[in-house]
Design a protein around this motif. Sequence first.
Motif, PDB file in Angstrom:
ATOM      1  N   HIS A  57       0.833  -1.206   0.000  1.00 42.54           N
ATOM      2  CA  HIS A  57       0.000   0.000   0.000  1.00 42.54           C
ATOM      3  C   HIS A  57       0.871   1.260   0.000  1.00 42.54           C
ATOM      4  N   MET A  60       2.334   1.702  -3.416  1.00 47.32           N
ATOM      5  CA  MET A  60       1.314   2.175  -4.349  1.00 47.32           C
ATOM      6  C   MET A  60       1.072   3.668  -4.193  1.00 47.32           C
ATOM      7  N   ARG A  61       1.000   4.142  -2.929  1.00 46.02           N
ATOM      8  CA  ARG A  61       0.809   5.569  -2.696  1.00 46.02           C
ATOM      9  C   ARG A  61       2.000   6.379  -3.209  1.00 46.02           C
ATOM     10  N   GLU A  62       3.208   5.858  -2.988  1.00 49.32           N
ATOM     11  CA  GLU A  62       4.400   6.547  -3.454  1.00 49.32           C
ATOM     12  C   GLU A  62       4.417   6.623  -4.979  1.00 49.32           C
ATOM     13  N   ALA A  63       4.037   5.525  -5.640  1.00 48.46           N
ATOM     14  CA  ALA A  63       3.975   5.523  -7.102  1.00 48.46           C
ATOM     15  C   ALA A  63       2.927   6.517  -7.601  1.00 48.46           C
ATOM     16  N   GLU A  64       1.814   6.613  -6.906  1.00 48.41           N
ATOM     17  CA  GLU A  64       0.764   7.563  -7.295  1.00 48.41           C
ATOM     18  C   GLU A  64       1.245   9.002  -7.151  1.00 48.41           C
ATOM     19  N   ARG A  65       1.970   9.298  -6.058  1.00 46.72           N
ATOM     20  CA  ARG A  65       2.514  10.642  -5.889  1.00 46.72           C
ATOM     21  C   ARG A  65       3.520  10.973  -6.981  1.00 46.72           C
ATOM     22  N   GLU A  66       4.381  10.016  -7.297  1.00 47.39           N
ATOM     23  CA  GLU A  66       5.366  10.256  -8.350  1.00 47.39           C
ATOM     24  C   GLU A  66       4.689  10.476  -9.694  1.00 47.39           C
ATOM     25  N   LYS A  67       3.620   9.724  -9.950  1.00 49.78           N
ATOM     26  CA  LYS A  67       2.887   9.897 -11.214  1.00 49.78           C
ATOM     27  C   LYS A  67       2.271  11.291 -11.291  1.00 49.78           C
ATOM     28  N   ASN A  68       1.656  11.739 -10.197  1.00 49.49           N
ATOM     29  CA  ASN A  68       1.047  13.063 -10.189  1.00 49.49           C
ATOM     30  C   ASN A  68       2.091  14.160 -10.345  1.00 49.49           C
ATOM     31  N   SER A  71       3.204  14.216 -13.903  1.00 56.71           N
ATOM     32  CA  SER A  71       2.161  14.824 -14.737  1.00 56.71           C
ATOM     33  C   SER A  71       2.178  16.337 -14.621  1.00 56.71           C
ATOM     34  N   THR A 101      -8.144  14.502 -16.932  1.00 54.66           N
ATOM     35  CA  THR A 101      -7.834  14.491 -15.507  1.00 54.66           C
ATOM     36  C   THR A 101      -7.498  15.897 -15.044  1.00 54.66           C
TER      37      THR A 101
END
Length: 224
Positions: A57, A60-68, A71, A101
């Motif tokens: 988890h 996953m959160r770290e990957a989501e932050r990096e993606k944002n 972007s 988005t």
Amino acid sequence: SARRRGLGGSLAQQQQQQQQSDLGDGDTTRNNESAASAAAKRKEVGKEAVMEFLKLHSLMREAEREKNELSRRLQAWDGLCRGSIGQVDSASTQQVGTHITEINFAPSHCSTCSVPVAQQLLTLWLRLFQASPSTVAVDLDFICTLLEEMPGIGKGFLESKRMVVREIATKSPIGAKLVLNELRKRLSVSRCMNCAEILGKILEVQEFEFAEEFSQLAMDVLAR
């Protein structure tokens, strides 16, 4: 003799029953130990599963932050390349495939990160302003924020704020009026050292539109 044989048989029977009882108790003990061991193993497996879940988890959160973050950087770079930075319609949304988005600015509240981030953003603003002073908007709220004394921001950020005020006062007629009025108001009610130093930096610049007004303000302050 018959009586002794009867007693012997009774003793043998009692010993046999005792042995069977002991065997039964031993089986029960072993069963209890096996059950306890199995429960401990299940608990350990469950704990490992929970730890693995928490780890996944977090990743996953770290990957989501990096993606944002990626972007936002791509969006900002695209805006710079197209000369449309600050445009709400182009910088607030991003189309990915068939989905649109929203990308919102998230300010940093970290005591360690906020000052370096703010200084980088201010430096970027200054470069854009120096490139085209007439096309970059300056309002009173921004001027007041630059003039405000903030403890703990560091000497580098403080100097950056003063430099931005000086650039606004010497290169933007509208901004110069705002800076002049705000400095006059602040210096008339208190001996604000920050405002006095900013006024001194502005006077170091030669030949700009409101040079006489700022010089007169400096003389008025010294006369008090």
